[in-house]
Design a protein around this motif. Structure first.
Motif, mmCIF file in Angstrom:
data_model
loop_
_atom_site.group_PDB
_atom_site.id
_atom_site.type_symbol
_atom_site.label_atom_id
_atom_site.label_comp_id
_atom_site.label_asym_id
_atom_site.label_seq_id
_atom_site.Cartn_x
_atom_site.Cartn_y
_atom_site.Cartn_z
ATOM 1 N N ILE A 112 -13.910 -3.574 -27.575
ATOM 2 C CA ILE A 112 -13.178 -3.521 -26.308
ATOM 3 C C ILE A 112 -11.826 -2.855 -26.511
ATOM 4 N N TRP B 287 -8.559 -2.716 -24.648
ATOM 5 C CA TRP B 287 -7.844 -3.349 -23.539
ATOM 6 C C TRP B 287 -6.785 -2.418 -22.939
ATOM 7 N N TYR C 266 -16.136 -0.407 -24.878
ATOM 8 C CA TYR C 266 -15.851 -0.704 -23.481
ATOM 9 C C TYR C 266 -14.350 -0.607 -23.219
ATOM 10 N N LEU D 260 -16.520 -2.568 -18.433
ATOM 11 C CA LEU D 260 -17.237 -3.803 -18.699
ATOM 12 C C LEU D 260 -18.331 -4.006 -17.655
ATOM 13 N N ALA E 238 -16.862 -10.255 -20.657
ATOM 14 C CA ALA E 238 -17.147 -9.641 -21.949
ATOM 15 C C ALA E 238 -17.869 -10.616 -22.881
#
Length: 479
Positions: A33, A35, A3, A47, A23
């Motif tokens: 993830i 970021w 994601y 997300l 999340a």
């Protein structure tokens, strides 16, 4: 599946917190993830828009820590915070501990952000801008080490609310106009006009410079060299240092000249009005005067004044609370607010007199959060308590009480160095960092905040009993 969770440059903490909640509500693991926003050949999915079924529970201390770490310049800060959130939700309470590699790194990052905000408050230099409006306008350029302009600007909004100003940095610009604070993109250093007040400040700085007292290492620790290029006074330092030894020699050769008649009374009055703070105070009176100039942590920036201890200088009992409250900060006296009134009443019920003991706090400045016209109490953090031990140590050194009574967890940590839960320790005596006995009890504010009348009554009874015990233990030994 991976994601992407890109975050904005402004309002970063709120955006990260919302993304992290979504999340973890879907139990998305930290390594799934990105970021930084994803992208590339195999682009990551966004997300989920709606929250999932899982509800995470984390301590308030994590939210506070994340609110500082989020402004650090390290790109991995978002991922590190989410790792801590994931572990805390799994029951790993040690994730924020200094003994844990992740917890230690996050705490160091928060400390670096706090230092950077403090340096910004100290080293921003405004220049006045010409303008026809009724409000004066100022602008400044600053180069922070971290992304601290957004969290640090509220200080300037409070301090300079009656004027318009702008603070530009490479990454962000803060603008305060007509009482409204806004943020825009950063950029290169703007071409700011010369300011006559800078020349006046430089003249003053050059004239107060004493070459005999210069300590380069201390000066650089308080004013790191990376900030020098944006401070008008630092342009003078190399030239003043180059001539320092010769100036000291001239001062020594000149020696002391005899004072003219009548000079002694004038100088005495001047010293009384402008007391100098000694490096190591030799008495409680000197310590109180020195504490007025305290800059050991950032709390001095917003507090009204230092609130030093008060009471009998020969007291056998020292009572230590957490920090001054709103009224104490305004009046400069400890324990005069609602919690202080309760403490003084219980002390009298226990057979003691408030004027016969020494009342003080672990932290000498009021820490608060503004809410409209009110100032809401905020508990001091570990670093602020440790920084203020200097003043508490001076009080213990000069008073030498037979017993010290710690009211609340903050005072217990300041005096003993232990931050274990207070409930099982209340009513017991421990050895303080100064080597003397420390009796632990509730803070009177704990009784005021208890949710039920029964709990309030029990806390008052416990505190009254502890005060009675403290008075007995502090009595001088019979001859």
């Amino acid at each position: 599946m991976s994601y992407a969770a890109p975050l904005p440059a402004r309002g970063t903490f709120a955006a990260w917190r919302a993304a992290a909640r979504r999340a973890i509500s879907h139990r998305i693991a930290p390594d799934e993830i990105d970021w930084a926003g994803g992208g590339g050949l195999f682009a990551a999915a966004p997300l989920p828009a709606a929250p999932g079924p899982h509800v995470a529970h984390v301590p308030e201390s994590f939210v506070k820590l994340a609110g500082s770490v989020i402004w650090h310049s390290a790109p991995e800060r978002f991922a590190l915070l989410y790792q801590a959130l994931w572990r805390l939700d799994a029951g790993e309470t040690q994730a924020l501990s200094q003994a844990d590699p992740l917890g230690r790194r996050l705490n160091l990052m928060a400390k670096a952000v706090g230092r950077d905000i403090h340096k910004m408050h100290a080293f921003v230099r405004f220049r006045e801008l010409p303008g026809p409006g009724p409000r004066r306008s100022f602008a400044a350029w600053f180069e922070p080490e971290h992304n601290t302009l957004e969290p640090g600007s509220s200080f300037f909004a409070r301090r300079f609310a009656d004027m318009d100003w702008l603070i530009a940095t490479p990454g962000l610009t803060a603008r305060f106009e007509a009482g409204q604070l806004s943020f825009g993109p950063g950029g290169a250093r703007p071409d700011l006009p010369e300011d006559a007040s800078e020349a006046l400040w430089a003249t003053y700085f050059a004239n107060i410079f004493n070459p005999a007292r210069i300590k380069l290492s201390m000066m650089r620790s308080e004013m790191p060299k990376k900030y020098w290029r944006n401070l008008p006074e630092t342009r003078l330092i190399p030239e003043m240092l180059k001539d320092a030894e010769a100036r000291v020699a001239r001062m020594q050769a000149a020696g002391a000249s005899p004072a003219r008649p009548g000079a002694a009374p004038v100088s005495t009055r001047y010293r009384a009005a402008m007391p100098a703070a000694p490096e190591v105070p030799q008495s409680l009176t000197e310590a109180r005067e020195a504490a007025r100039h305290c800059r050991r942590c950032a709390l001095c920036e917003a507090a009204t004044q230092t609130v030093f201890g008060r009471g009998a200088p020969d007291a056998g009992l020292m009572i230590v609370g957490e920090q001054p409250g709103d009224r104490e900060d305004l009046e400069g006296e400890p324990f005069i607010g609602p919690a202080g009134a309760l403490l003084r009443g219980l002390l009298q019920e226990a057979g003691g007199a408030p004027e016969s003991v020494w009342l003080t706090n672990a932290v000498k400045h009021f820490k608060f959060t503004p809410r409209g016209k009110r100032r809401l109490h905020q508990a001091p953090d570990r670093g602020e308590v440790i920084a203020c031990r200097w003043w508490l140590g001076l009080e213990l050194q000069h008073l030498r009480p037979r017993l010290t009574l710690a009211l609340g967890a903050t005072a217990a940590f300041a005096l003993t160095g232990r931050d274990a839960p207070l409930a099982p320790r209340r009513g017991t005596v421990e050895t303080g960092l100064h080597g003397g006995p420390v009796l632990l009890s509730w803070h009177p504010a704990h009784a005021l905040r208890a949710p039920t009348p029964q709990q309030q009554a029990q806390i008052r009874a416990d505190l009254r009993a502890d005060l009675a015990l403290a008075l007995r233990m502090a009595e001088p030994d019979p001859a």
